[in-house]
Design a protein around this motif. Structure first.
Motif, PDB file in Angstrom:
ATOM      1  N   ALA A 282       0.838  -1.212   0.000  1.00 38.83           N
ATOM      2  CA  ALA A 282       0.000   0.000   0.000  1.00 38.83           C
ATOM      3  C   ALA A 282       0.869   1.256   0.000  1.00 38.83           C
ATOM      4  N   ARG A 283       1.979   1.240   0.773  1.00 39.66           N
ATOM      5  CA  ARG A 283       2.844   2.423   0.810  1.00 39.66           C
ATOM      6  C   ARG A 283       3.549   2.625  -0.540  1.00 39.66           C
ATOM      7  N   VAL A 284       3.918   1.528  -1.208  1.00 33.64           N
ATOM      8  CA  VAL A 284       4.566   1.669  -2.519  1.00 33.64           C
ATOM      9  C   VAL A 284       3.575   2.259  -3.527  1.00 33.64           C
ATOM     10  N   ARG A 285       2.323   1.814  -3.448  1.00 31.28           N
ATOM     11  CA  ARG A 285       1.281   2.397  -4.332  1.00 31.28           C
ATOM     12  C   ARG A 285       1.106   3.889  -4.021  1.00 31.28           C
ATOM     13  N   ASP A 286       1.107   4.230  -2.715  1.00 33.30           N
ATOM     14  CA  ASP A 286       1.000   5.639  -2.331  1.00 33.30           C
ATOM     15  C   ASP A 286       2.163   6.435  -2.926  1.00 33.30           C
ATOM     16  N   ALA A 287       3.355   5.847  -2.844  1.00 32.33           N
ATOM     17  CA  ALA A 287       4.555   6.529  -3.345  1.00 32.33           C
ATOM     18  C   ALA A 287       4.445   6.753  -4.850  1.00 32.33           C
ATOM     19  N   ALA A 288       3.940   5.729  -5.554  1.00 28.05           N
ATOM     20  CA  ALA A 288       3.756   5.862  -7.006  1.00 28.05           C
ATOM     21  C   ALA A 288       2.772   6.979  -7.325  1.00 28.05           C
ATOM     22  N   ASP A 289       1.683   7.032  -6.545  1.00 28.26           N
ATOM     23  CA  ASP A 289       0.694   8.100  -6.737  1.00 28.26           C
ATOM     24  C   ASP A 289       1.322   9.473  -6.508  1.00 28.26           C
ATOM     25  N   ALA A 290       2.186   9.551  -5.482  1.00 28.50           N
ATOM     26  CA  ALA A 290       2.830  10.831  -5.162  1.00 28.50           C
ATOM     27  C   ALA A 290       3.727  11.279  -6.313  1.00 28.50           C
ATOM     28  N   LEU A 291       4.448  10.336  -6.914  1.00 23.56           N
ATOM     29  CA  LEU A 291       5.320  10.693  -8.043  1.00 23.56           C
ATOM     30  C   LEU A 291       4.483  11.136  -9.238  1.00 23.56           C
ATOM     31  N   ALA A 292       3.368  10.440  -9.467  1.00 17.53           N
ATOM     32  CA  ALA A 292       2.480  10.823 -10.570  1.00 17.53           C
ATOM     33  C   ALA A 292       1.925  12.230 -10.335  1.00 17.53           C
ATOM     34  N   ALA A 293       1.535  12.506  -9.078  1.00 19.41           N
ATOM     35  CA  ALA A 293       0.997  13.824  -8.748  1.00 19.41           C
ATOM     36  C   ALA A 293       2.045  14.917  -8.941  1.00 19.41           C
ATOM     37  N   ALA A 294       3.331  14.534  -8.799  1.00 20.86           N
ATOM     38  CA  ALA A 294       4.421  15.504  -8.960  1.00 20.86           C
ATOM     39  C   ALA A 294       4.849  15.645 -10.421  1.00 20.86           C
ATOM     40  N   GLY A 295       4.168  14.904 -11.322  1.00 17.15           N
ATOM     41  CA  GLY A 295       4.445  15.109 -12.743  1.00 17.15           C
ATOM     42  C   GLY A 295       5.135  13.966 -13.451  1.00 17.15           C
ATOM     43  N   ALA A 296       5.446  12.891 -12.740  1.00 20.83           N
ATOM     44  CA  ALA A 296       6.071  11.734 -13.379  1.00 20.83           C
ATOM     45  C   ALA A 296       5.004  10.893 -14.078  1.00 20.83           C
ATOM     46  N   THR A 297       5.410  10.110 -15.083  1.00 16.05           N
ATOM     47  CA  THR A 297       4.501   9.128 -15.650  1.00 16.05           C
ATOM     48  C   THR A 297       4.802   7.792 -14.975  1.00 16.05           C
ATOM     49  N   VAL A 298       3.769   7.123 -14.503  1.00 20.68           N
ATOM     50  CA  VAL A 298       3.959   5.889 -13.735  1.00 20.68           C
ATOM     51  C   VAL A 298       3.192   4.749 -14.391  1.00 20.68           C
ATOM     52  N   GLU A 299       3.917   3.647 -14.644  1.00 13.68           N
ATOM     53  CA  GLU A 299       3.290   2.447 -15.194  1.00 13.68           C
ATOM     54  C   GLU A 299       3.906   1.227 -14.534  1.00 13.68           C
ATOM     55  N   GLU A 300       3.255   0.074 -14.687  1.00 13.94           N
ATOM     56  CA  GLU A 300       3.862  -1.181 -14.228  1.00 13.94           C
ATOM     57  C   GLU A 300       4.809  -1.695 -15.296  1.00 13.94           C
ATOM     58  N   VAL A 301       5.875  -2.380 -14.877  1.00 19.71           N
ATOM     59  CA  VAL A 301       6.798  -2.987 -15.829  1.00 19.71           C
ATOM     60  C   VAL A 301       7.245  -4.340 -15.275  1.00 19.71           C
ATOM     61  N   SER A 302       7.381  -5.307 -16.190  1.00 19.83           N
ATOM     62  CA  SER A 302       7.810  -6.643 -15.792  1.00 19.83           C
ATOM     63  C   SER A 302       9.314  -6.790 -16.001  1.00 19.83           C
ATOM     64  N   VAL A 303       9.997  -7.324 -14.981  1.00 21.46           N
ATOM     65  CA  VAL A 303      11.431  -7.644 -15.076  1.00 21.46           C
ATOM     66  C   VAL A 303      11.550  -9.121 -14.696  1.00 21.46           C
ATOM     67  N   PRO A 304      11.145 -10.028 -15.630  1.00 19.50           N
ATOM     68  CA  PRO A 304      10.884 -11.423 -15.255  1.00 19.50           C
ATOM     69  C   PRO A 304      12.048 -12.133 -14.571  1.00 19.50           C
ATOM     70  N   ALA A 305      13.281 -11.942 -15.045  1.00 21.22           N
ATOM     71  CA  ALA A 305      14.404 -12.755 -14.548  1.00 21.22           C
ATOM     72  C   ALA A 305      14.740 -12.473 -13.087  1.00 21.22           C
ATOM     73  N   ILE A 306      14.257 -11.335 -12.537  1.00 24.44           N
ATOM     74  CA  ILE A 306      14.643 -11.061 -11.148  1.00 24.44           C
ATOM     75  C   ILE A 306      14.022 -12.053 -10.166  1.00 24.44           C
ATOM     76  N   THR A 307      13.033 -12.826 -10.635  1.00 26.17           N
ATOM     77  CA  THR A 307      12.490 -13.850  -9.736  1.00 26.17           C
ATOM     78  C   THR A 307      13.539 -14.939  -9.437  1.00 26.17           C
ATOM     79  N   TYR A 308      14.591 -15.010 -10.276  1.00 25.45           N
ATOM     80  CA  TYR A 308      15.673 -15.963 -10.013  1.00 25.45           C
ATOM     81  C   TYR A 308      16.802 -15.324  -9.202  1.00 25.45           C
ATOM     82  N   GLY A 309      16.634 -14.048  -8.839  1.00 27.83           N
ATOM     83  CA  GLY A 309      17.708 -13.311  -8.172  1.00 27.83           C
ATOM     84  C   GLY A 309      18.178 -13.942  -6.879  1.00 27.83           C
ATOM     85  N   LEU A 310      17.222 -14.308  -6.023  1.00 26.49           N
ATOM     86  CA  LEU A 310      17.588 -14.846  -4.712  1.00 26.49           C
ATOM     87  C   LEU A 310      18.428 -16.118  -4.861  1.00 26.49           C
TER      88      LEU A 310
END
Lengths: 484, 100
Positions: A282-310
């Motif tokens: 919820a806080r990350v969504r709030d943060a995204a909203d705050a950046l959008a309100a400040a003029g940034a464009t915000v979208e979701e993006v997939s970075v599939p391989a990071i699921t193998y990071g750990l």
């Protein structure tokens, strides 16, 4: 809610400006911080060593330079705490390990030289998980560091002492090291700013090595501007580190007010689901909203391989650690336990000197590198690293920075996580950055329903620090007040 | 997929790593290392034959410096933290089984 020890220190920018202008003395600034250490360090245990006399001498020297009309530098009179895996000449450096207890390095790490040259006043060496291996500072041979916001909670790790020192107002800023999240995760849990710079931006000379292709030194601070100020002071090429990027330190402070209008921000889909606490999401969504309100464009993006990071990280980091920690053999420095032959002496010294988590990782790394398993484990993990770099590269074709949680949860109870693999899952959001060599930072952004701080992570491509700090500054400006 | 790590593997690896583990730790570590390696099976199972490895995140090659001697630690400084030193050298116990 149990007793807390959160301090209200002044910022490094304000301290340095006042000291340079002769309006405040470095000695007075230091004494205010030493008073807070006197009051609550016994509860927090941020430090392995507080260097009171050396700090008083350093502060007095800064004041003398100001009185003589000299400029002590951009960190003039700013109290700073140093993670106890950074070599300090003449001052004990332990890595929170019995194997280095009492060791006095004959030289300063490059970052230590640089903060001295910038006029900072080192106040002590901070606690860590032994050899920086852990996510809670519970693996220290010298006792746990408690979270200044709630003393029953962990401070995070491995740089828990450096995060707690800043959160408690023991020092205005501090240095940590980040191999898989060891700056960002404790920063998130203690409610401060923590930065892992691009690999090679900050010299590793004099940082006692854990995993050499992943380790990077970076700042903790109470504000984004202070973190930028400290990073400017420690960054830049160093001939003593062959992996140092041959470029001067970036200018960051002057870009903090640039805003985020037009900045392209991607929320990392893979880090917004399973295993992440709903309050944190919820806080990350709030943060995204705050950046959008400040003029940034915000979208979701997939970075599939990071699921193998750990998985990749827990093969690569222990492999490099098993090699790096071979130097602790009782011959040249550190603990020696006497035994009949040199080989028996080495076995006895290492067995007595290393704690269980360090032994576990040395074992894991030795196994992953051993005959018959090298290709299946270490070699395969290095290839996964390539996939992660490629997927990040693809994301950064469309986005300037990425956004995610820093840690899956807020600070957890001391003693709550006993199983190593469960503890490793704390690093799931931070590890991909280290594997790619990119910068990322954690900014406090509100709290969970438990009242504890939540950290939001801003990620950027290699040498993308300016955009990262711009986004961080915008988040800081929009963040709900810390002490609600 | 490689076989599950065994108690004998753990004993062998401890010997390689110059660690002496008691029976209890051998038992605990065998289970814990098996769980961690099991988690890593997602990586083990990928077909990455055509993917080059990344050993290092920043493409720096052949970092050289001028071949000029510069100040370094003195013999005394280098030996200052040694558990045992003699005649300007690190002293260790006998290397072979029996003392001469």
């Amino acid at each position: 809610m149990s007793a807390a020890a959160a301090g209200s220190a002044d910022t490094a920018l304000r301290i340095a400006a006042a000291v340079r202008a002769g309006e405040r003395s470095a000695v007075d600034v230091l004494e205010a911080h030493l008073a807070r250490i006197d009051a609550t360090e016994a509860d927090v245990h941020a430090f392995n060593l507080v260097t009171v006399d050396a700090a008083r001498a350093a502060a007095a020297a800064v004041d003398q330079r100001v009185a003589a009309g000299e400029d002590p530098g951009p960190l003039a009179g700013v109290p700073i705490a140093l993670k106890d895996n950074l070599c300090t000449r003449g001052v004990a450096t332990t890595c929170s390990s019995k194997i280095l207890e009492g060791w006095i390095p004959p030289y300063d790490a490059t970052v230590v030289q640089r903060v001295w040259a910038a006029g900072a006043v080192p106040v002590g060496k901070t606690n860590l998980d032994e050899f920086a291996m852990g996510s809670s500072t519970e693996n220290s041979a010298f006792g746990v560091t408690r979270n200044p916001r709630n003393l029953t909670k962990v401070s995070g790790g491995s740089s828990g002492g450096s995060a707690a020192a800043v959160a408690a107002g023991f020092s205005a800023i501090s240095l940590g090291s980040d191999t898989g999240g060891s700056i960002r995760q404790p920063a998130a849990l203690c409610g401060v700013v923590g930065v892992k710079p691009t690999y090679g931006m900050v010299s590793r000379y004099g940082l006692i090595a854990f995993a050499s292709s992943l380790d990077q030194i970076g700042p903790f601070a109470t504000t984004v501007a202070d973190a930028a100020l400290l990073l400017e002071a420690i960054a830049g090429h160093d001939p003593a580190d062959a992996t140092s990027i041959p470029q001067p330190a970036p200018k960051l402070v002057e870009h903090l007010d640039d805003g985020v209008a037009g900045l392209r921000v991607g929320i990392v889909t893979e880090l917004m689901g399973d295993g992440i606490h709903p309050d944190v999401l919820a806080r990350v969504r709030d943060a995204a909203d705050a950046l959008a309100a400040a003029g940034a464009t915000v979208e979701e993006v997939s970075v599939p391989a990071i699921t193998y990071g750990l998985s990749a990280y827990y093969l690569i980091a222990p492999a490099e650690a098993s090699s790096n920690l071979a130097r602790f053999d009782g011959v040249r420095f550190g603990l020696r336990v006497d035994a009949g032959t040199t080989n028996e002496m080495m076995v006895a010294s290492r067995t007595a000197g290393f704690g269980d988590e360090v032994k576990r990782r040395i074992m894991l790394g030795t196994y992953a590198l051993s005959a018959g398993y090298y290709d299946a484990f270490y070699g395969q993990a290095q290839k996964v690293r390539t996939l992660i770099c490629r997927d990040f590269d693809a994301a950064y074709e469309c986005f300037d920075v990425l956004l995610s949680p820093t840690s899956p949860t807020t600070a957890f109870d001391i003693g709550a996580i006993a199983d190593p693999l469960t503890m490793y899952l704390n690093d799931i959001c931070t590890i991909p950055t280290n594997l790619a060599g990119h910068p990322a930072m954690s900014i406090p952004f509100g709290t969970g329903s438990d009242g504890l701080p939540v950290g939001v992570q801003v990620l950027a491509p290699a040498l993308g620090e300016v955009a990262m700090f711009r986004a961080a500054a915008a988040l800081e400006a929009a963040a709900p007040t810390k002490e609600a | 997929m490689s076989a599950r790590i065994t108690r004998d593997d753990v004993i062998h690896v401890a010997t390689l790593a110059r660690l002496a583990l008691d029976d209890e730790r051998i038992e605990t570590f065998t289970g814990q290392l098996a769980a961690i390696l099991e988690h890593a099976q997602d990586v083990e199972a990928l077909d990455l034959a055509d993917v080059p490895p990344t050993s290092h995140p920043y493409p720096l090659v052949n970092v050289l410096r001028p071949d000029v001697a510069t100040a370094t630690l003195s013999n005394e400084q280098a030996l200052a933290a040694a558990p045992q030193a003699e005649s300007g050298r690190f002293r260790v116990p006998t290397i072979l089984g029996e003392a001469p």
